[in-house]
Design an enzyme around this catalytic site. Structure first.
Site, PDB file in Angstrom:
ATOM      1  N   GLY A   1     -22.060 -13.309  83.880  1.00 13.30           N
ATOM      2  CA  GLY A   1     -20.892 -14.059  84.136  1.00 13.30           C
ATOM      3  C   GLY A   1     -21.434 -15.631  84.483  1.00 13.30           C
ATOM      4  O   GLY A   1     -20.798 -16.701  84.091  1.00 13.30           O
TER       5      GLY A   1
ATOM      6  N   LYS B   1     -15.392 -10.050  73.088  1.00 16.84           N
ATOM      7  CA  LYS B   1     -14.293 -10.801  72.884  1.00 16.84           C
ATOM      8  C   LYS B   1     -14.499 -12.351  72.910  1.00 16.84           C
ATOM      9  O   LYS B   1     -15.223 -13.002  73.350  1.00 16.84           O
ATOM     10  CB  LYS B   1     -13.478 -10.562  74.112  1.00 16.84           C
ATOM     11  CG  LYS B   1     -12.668  -9.312  74.113  1.00 16.84           C
ATOM     12  CD  LYS B   1     -11.624  -9.087  75.500  1.00 16.84           C
ATOM     13  CE  LYS B   1     -10.753  -8.017  75.346  1.00 16.84           C
ATOM     14  NZ  LYS B   1     -10.213  -7.675  76.361  1.00 16.84           N
TER      15      LYS B   1
ATOM     16  N   ARG C   1     -33.575  -6.227  89.032  1.00 17.69           N
ATOM     17  CA  ARG C   1     -32.844  -7.036  89.901  1.00 17.69           C
ATOM     18  C   ARG C   1     -33.494  -7.155  91.373  1.00 17.69           C
ATOM     19  O   ARG C   1     -33.702  -7.884  91.978  1.00 17.69           O
ATOM     20  CB  ARG C   1     -31.410  -6.623  90.287  1.00 17.69           C
ATOM     21  CG  ARG C   1     -30.613  -7.235  89.069  1.00 17.69           C
ATOM     22  CD  ARG C   1     -29.085  -7.001  89.315  1.00 17.69           C
ATOM     23  NE  ARG C   1     -28.249  -7.734  88.279  1.00 17.69           N
ATOM     24  CZ  ARG C   1     -26.935  -7.522  88.216  1.00 17.69           C
ATOM     25  NH1 ARG C   1     -26.191  -7.031  88.909  1.00 17.69           N
ATOM     26  NH2 ARG C   1     -26.507  -8.372  87.051  1.00 17.69           N
TER      27      ARG C   1
ATOM     28  N   GLY D   1     -25.188  -9.223  80.599  1.00 19.63           N
ATOM     29  CA  GLY D   1     -25.528  -8.014  80.970  1.00 19.63           C
ATOM     30  C   GLY D   1     -25.840  -7.073  79.691  1.00 19.63           C
ATOM     31  O   GLY D   1     -27.041  -6.508  79.614  1.00 19.63           O
TER      32      GLY D   1
END
Ligand code: ADP
Ligand code: MG
Length: 434
Positions: A376, A197, A36, A353
């Protein structure tokens, strides 16, 4: 969604507040993965070499509005200093006289890093007074923190509303790569969606079904789809209240003539732990006391066959519990297969991620077309949602052809005048400007 970038403004001598995403993993006070930090270097380098006074700001972890010594940005500043080959001072607090003074003392081409923004609860609340204090440091705002652009915080939205706001190069690239994927993908276009999920990824599945030719499902989320097909999944992770939704998604895929691939064989384990008993079995009837933890070889063969002619691939979410080496085979093989597809010229984009971590573990990152730094944020963008941190950045004005011509003329004249003032020939000036 075309945004003005740092290239569109004269930054020389200006104080520029740059929101970066330096939320990196730390161990024993050392940065264990500096991707990052590296991702923000092109913007930082551009600003410094164009004479800006750079004020970097980031969050790190979840200190929840309190100072936590373990979440200070010093290790980040040290790593950044190594990469840039110059000392990057970090202030003791994002606010206060120390930071105000340090900002005042900045000269052209110098930079500093403000201490962790989330030591102040006002950051995540997008508190107007806090945003104003941050805005007071600078004349321009740049956002290069794509990974936090889906959150409306003081440093991503509040400050951006108070200053002329531009995208950094990382932000520009993320937006370009992800929107190209959804607007104009080379076909066939395949998506691989795995991870834990279904519930968190339903919207993105709906959106992907409008665009893709092939949808590959794996990981824990595939279990809910196996249930929707009337199969049993034993003790596997599955969302029983999502089975109806999964059925709806499968019906939608059929209507849209999207080929859906679900696991045909799976690795099952007695427990989801290291060192437990495990075996590969058909995905038809999973015995009651076993957990699905990975996809099997037959499934991988089918997936590879389905992906073999894809010109565009988007991948989010591991195909198994890849944190445990015995159950990482599916995720690791698909990562290697996709890297090889990218080598042959297919566009392969990865977001998320954990999927990205699986790629980095194998040292494959360089071979992919694009690895999104925002899990996200990338999913929300693919869902077609507006990211608050992107919306506040200035839009590029849409010019008529005549206006475009006039703008080009003005830019050329300015470059020429500048070159003459500096005693260079206009030809070299043109090159230097590029
Ligand atoms: P990403 O971060 O790439 O978006 P997610 O966060 O959605 O991915 O999912 C990652 C998690 O999914 C991992 O922790 C992995 O262990 C878990 N997972 C994958 N397959 C299974 C499975 N069959 N059962 C339980 N967990 C799974
Ligand atoms: Mg994750």
């Amino acid at each position: 969604m075309d945004k003005l970038t740092v290239r569109d403004v004269d930054v020389a001598g200006k104080r520029v507040f740059v929101r970066v995403d330096f939320n990196v993993p730390l161990e024993d006070g050392k940065v264990t993965d500096d991707s990052r930090i590296r991702a923000a270097i092109p913007t930082i380098h551009y600003l410094l070499s164009h004479g800006a006074r750079v004020i970097l700001a980031s969050h790190l972890g979840r200190p929840d509005g309190k100072v936590q010594d373990g979440l200070r940005l010093r290790p980040v500043a040290e790593r950044l200093s190594q990469i840039l080959g110059r000392n990057v001072p970090v202030t003791g607090d994002a606010l206060g006289i120390g930071s105000v003074d340090a900002v005042k003392r900045l000269r052209n081409g110098e930079l500093l890093l403000l201490e962790n923004l989330r030591f102040h609860a006002e950051e995540e609340k997008n508190d107007p007074a806090f945003a104003q204090q941050l805005a007071d440091y600078a004349e321009l705002y740049v956002n290069d923190a794509f990974g936090t652009a889906h959150r409306a915080h003081a440093s991503t939205v509040g400050v951006a509303k108070l200053l002329p706001a531009y995208a950094g190069f990382l932000m520009e690239r993320e937006l370009a790569m992800l929107s190209r994927l959804m607007e104009n993908p080379a076909r066939p276009f395949a998506a691989i969606v795995g991870g834990a999920k279904v519930s968190g990824k339903l919207k993105v599945l709906d959106e992907l079904l409008k665009k893709v030719d092939v949808l590959v499902l794996g990981g824990g989320m595939a279990n809910t789809f196996l249930l929707a097909q009337g199969k049993t999944v034993g003790k596997s992770l599955a969302e029983h209240d999502m089975v109806e939704e999964a059925r709806r998604v499968l019906a939608l895929a059929e209507k849209k003539k999207v080929r859906v691939l679900l696991p045909v064989d799976v690795v099952v384990a007695k427990e989801v732990t290291r060192g437990t008993e495990y075996k590969t079995i058909p995905a038809e009837k999973i015995p009651a006391s076993w957990h699905i933890v990975d996809v099997g070889r037959a499934t991988l063969d089918l997936m590879e066959e389905a992906l073999a002619d894809a010109k565009t691939v988007f991948w989010n979410g591991p195909l198994g519990v890849f944190e445990i080496p015995s159950f990482a085979h599916g995720t690791r093989s698909i990562a290697r297969y996709l890297a090889a597809r990218a080598d042959t010229g297919a566009t392969v984009v990865v977001g998320g991620g954990d999927s990205v971590a699986a790629i980095q573990q194998q040292g494959l990152a360089e071979r992919f077309t694009h690895i999104s730094t925002g899990g996200g944020a990338s999913l929300e963008l693919l869902e077609g949602r507006e990211l608050p941190g992107v919306t506040v950045l200035q839009d590029r004005p849409i010019l008529t052809p005549a206006e475009k011509g006039a703008a080009t003329k003005r830019a050329n004249a300015a470059a020429k005048a500048k070159a003459e003032a500096e005693g260079r020939s206009p030809a070299t000036a043109g090159k230097a400007a590029r």
